[in-house]
Design a protein around this motif. Sequence first.
Motif, PDB file in Angstrom:
ATOM      1  N   PRO A  65       0.805  -1.221   0.000  1.00 36.79           N
ATOM      2  CA  PRO A  65       0.000   0.000   0.000  1.00 36.79           C
ATOM      3  C   PRO A  65       0.837   1.271   0.000  1.00 36.79           C
ATOM      4  O   PRO A  65       1.821   1.384   0.737  1.00 36.79           O
ATOM      5  CB  PRO A  65      -0.820  -0.107   1.292  1.00 36.79           C
ATOM      6  N   VAL A  66       0.433   2.218  -0.846  1.00 36.72           N
ATOM      7  CA  VAL A  66       1.062   3.533  -0.927  1.00 36.72           C
ATOM      8  C   VAL A  66      -0.032   4.572  -0.685  1.00 36.72           C
ATOM      9  O   VAL A  66      -0.993   4.652  -1.452  1.00 36.72           O
ATOM     10  CB  VAL A  66       1.718   3.773  -2.303  1.00 36.72           C
ATOM     11  N   VAL A  67       0.115   5.345   0.367  1.00 29.90           N
ATOM     12  CA  VAL A  67      -0.864   6.376   0.694  1.00 29.90           C
ATOM     13  C   VAL A  67      -0.415   7.689   0.072  1.00 29.90           C
ATOM     14  O   VAL A  67       0.694   8.171   0.345  1.00 29.90           O
ATOM     15  CB  VAL A  67      -1.014   6.541   2.215  1.00 29.90           C
ATOM     16  N   VAL A  68      -1.256   8.265  -0.774  1.00 29.77           N
ATOM     17  CA  VAL A  68      -1.009   9.596  -1.318  1.00 29.77           C
ATOM     18  C   VAL A  68      -1.947  10.542  -0.576  1.00 29.77           C
ATOM     19  O   VAL A  68      -3.162  10.542  -0.808  1.00 29.77           O
ATOM     20  CB  VAL A  68      -1.246   9.647  -2.837  1.00 29.77           C
ATOM     21  N   GLY A  69      -1.400  11.317   0.341  1.00 25.13           N
ATOM     22  CA  GLY A  69      -2.239  12.174   1.168  1.00 25.13           C
ATOM     23  C   GLY A  69      -1.411  12.860   2.236  1.00 25.13           C
ATOM     24  O   GLY A  69      -0.178  12.841   2.198  1.00 25.13           O
ATOM     25  N   ASP A  70      -2.088  13.441   3.230  1.00 28.69           N
ATOM     26  CA  ASP A  70      -1.393  14.191   4.268  1.00 28.69           C
ATOM     27  C   ASP A  70      -1.202  13.326   5.512  1.00 28.69           C
ATOM     28  O   ASP A  70      -1.403  12.107   5.493  1.00 28.69           O
ATOM     29  CB  ASP A  70      -2.138  15.484   4.588  1.00 28.69           C
ATOM     30  N   ASP A  71      -0.808  13.973   6.610  1.00 24.71           N
ATOM     31  CA  ASP A  71      -0.535  13.245   7.851  1.00 24.71           C
ATOM     32  C   ASP A  71      -1.744  12.440   8.317  1.00 24.71           C
ATOM     33  O   ASP A  71      -1.608  11.323   8.823  1.00 24.71           O
ATOM     34  CB  ASP A  71      -0.134  14.230   8.953  1.00 24.71           C
ATOM     35  N   ARG A  72      -2.933  13.018   8.164  1.00 22.58           N
ATOM     36  CA  ARG A  72      -4.132  12.329   8.648  1.00 22.58           C
ATOM     37  C   ARG A  72      -4.385  11.042   7.872  1.00 22.58           C
ATOM     38  O   ARG A  72      -4.857  10.044   8.428  1.00 22.58           O
ATOM     39  CB  ARG A  72      -5.346  13.259   8.562  1.00 22.58           C
ATOM     40  N   ALA A  73      -4.094  11.059   6.587  1.00 27.85           N
ATOM     41  CA  ALA A  73      -4.268   9.848   5.783  1.00 27.85           C
ATOM     42  C   ALA A  73      -3.298   8.760   6.228  1.00 27.85           C
ATOM     43  O   ALA A  73      -3.655   7.575   6.303  1.00 27.85           O
ATOM     44  CB  ALA A  73      -4.073  10.168   4.298  1.00 27.85           C
ATOM     45  N   LEU A  74      -2.048   9.133   6.514  1.00 28.16           N
ATOM     46  CA  LEU A  74      -1.081   8.157   7.014  1.00 28.16           C
ATOM     47  C   LEU A  74      -1.528   7.598   8.352  1.00 28.16           C
ATOM     48  O   LEU A  74      -1.477   6.373   8.577  1.00 28.16           O
ATOM     49  CB  LEU A  74       0.292   8.817   7.154  1.00 28.16           C
ATOM     50  N   MET A  75      -1.964   8.464   9.260  1.00 30.99           N
ATOM     51  CA  MET A  75      -2.429   8.009  10.566  1.00 30.99           C
ATOM     52  C   MET A  75      -3.621   7.074  10.438  1.00 30.99           C
ATOM     53  O   MET A  75      -3.733   6.075  11.154  1.00 30.99           O
ATOM     54  CB  MET A  75      -2.803   9.222  11.431  1.00 30.99           C
ATOM     55  N   ARG A  76      -4.520   7.387   9.500  1.00 28.77           N
ATOM     56  CA  ARG A  76      -5.692   6.528   9.286  1.00 28.77           C
ATOM     57  C   ARG A  76      -5.263   5.142   8.843  1.00 28.77           C
ATOM     58  O   ARG A  76      -5.779   4.129   9.327  1.00 28.77           O
ATOM     59  CB  ARG A  76      -6.620   7.166   8.253  1.00 28.77           C
ATOM     60  N   ALA A  77      -4.293   5.082   7.935  1.00 25.84           N
ATOM     61  CA  ALA A  77      -3.831   3.790   7.433  1.00 25.84           C
ATOM     62  C   ALA A  77      -3.171   2.973   8.540  1.00 25.84           C
ATOM     63  O   ALA A  77      -3.433   1.770   8.683  1.00 25.84           O
ATOM     64  CB  ALA A  77      -2.873   3.996   6.269  1.00 25.84           C
ATOM     65  N   VAL A  78      -2.306   3.608   9.339  1.00 25.21           N
ATOM     66  CA  VAL A  78      -1.639   2.887  10.420  1.00 25.21           C
ATOM     67  C   VAL A  78      -2.660   2.410  11.443  1.00 25.21           C
ATOM     68  O   VAL A  78      -2.590   1.269  11.929  1.00 25.21           O
ATOM     69  CB  VAL A  78      -0.575   3.779  11.088  1.00 25.21           C
ATOM     70  N   SER A  79      -3.634   3.255  11.785  1.00 25.45           N
ATOM     71  CA  SER A  79      -4.659   2.878  12.764  1.00 25.45           C
ATOM     72  C   SER A  79      -5.471   1.681  12.276  1.00 25.45           C
ATOM     73  O   SER A  79      -5.753   0.751  13.047  1.00 25.45           O
ATOM     74  CB  SER A  79      -5.591   4.058  13.041  1.00 25.45           C
TER      75      SER A  79
END
Length: 296
Positions: A65-79
């Motif tokens: 998975p590659v997240v293209v987005g801001d900090d919140r998108a990364l946090m959402r993916a990790v959560s």
Amino acid sequence: MAEVATFATSDHLLVVIDPVARRADPESVRIAKDVLSAGASTKVCLPEGPEEFARVLARRGSRRPVVVGDDRALMRAVSLLHRQRELAGCALSMVPVGGVLSLAGALGVPTGAVAAARAVLDGVVRRMDLLVDDSDGVVLGALRIPSLPTMREAPPVEATPVPSGSGSAHASWLRTCQSLVRTLVPARPSREPLAGVTRLGPARLRVEVDGVTLVDLDQPVEGVSVTPGDSGLAEVVVRPVSVGAEASPLCARGRSVTVSGADFRYRADAVVAGPVRTRTWVVREGAWGLTLPVVG
């Protein structure tokens, strides 16, 4: 932050483009897609909301998975991966696009679309520590207690209707006056309490690190910060309220941090949570992986 580097192995990518990124900077999104598609087999997904984001991530199969987005998108993916108990076997990659990118930069992700996409293709996976609280929430970079208040924007100035039969000169003059009013009227903070924000002023909190009290309720504090350190230990800094001479911060390291007291809110990376009366964070050593550029 404990780091164990391994080379990213999958040439099959699941590129998840957050809707905020698509609205904020479509050109950077296009560049990232072009670079990634030129270097690997990609499947591009455009979720419209958090639920669709979660479904796409859950159905990734063997794709990285590659997240293209801001900090919140990364946090959402990790959560999401943490709650699915799949963080150990899934390394994330990120191309930062959007307005909130301080966490990505602090973690070592390049903030330019081209450099970040190249790091996804050619970088290494670094395993890093994670803070997990007793409600199953996660902290990647920094925890702040209490959360900092923000200023609410002033409401827009209502347009005054132009009387019927007015000429174009009058209408133009009126629009100019309205524009001048918007420029001169300063944004004022609302007198109403803001959702997700605590009041200014000292807090009375008990902070315990590995069961040892660092500061108790009788000592007001300006703030507490907790960050994942290295080797499975969190870095804790408590800033007591200064009386006369400036008070020195209290520092400690440990695997478990418990904060309790009157209702308090806290900022975990870019998200404000609470109010709670007690919360415990535990360090999970090397719990998640992020693809970063090769150093040296």
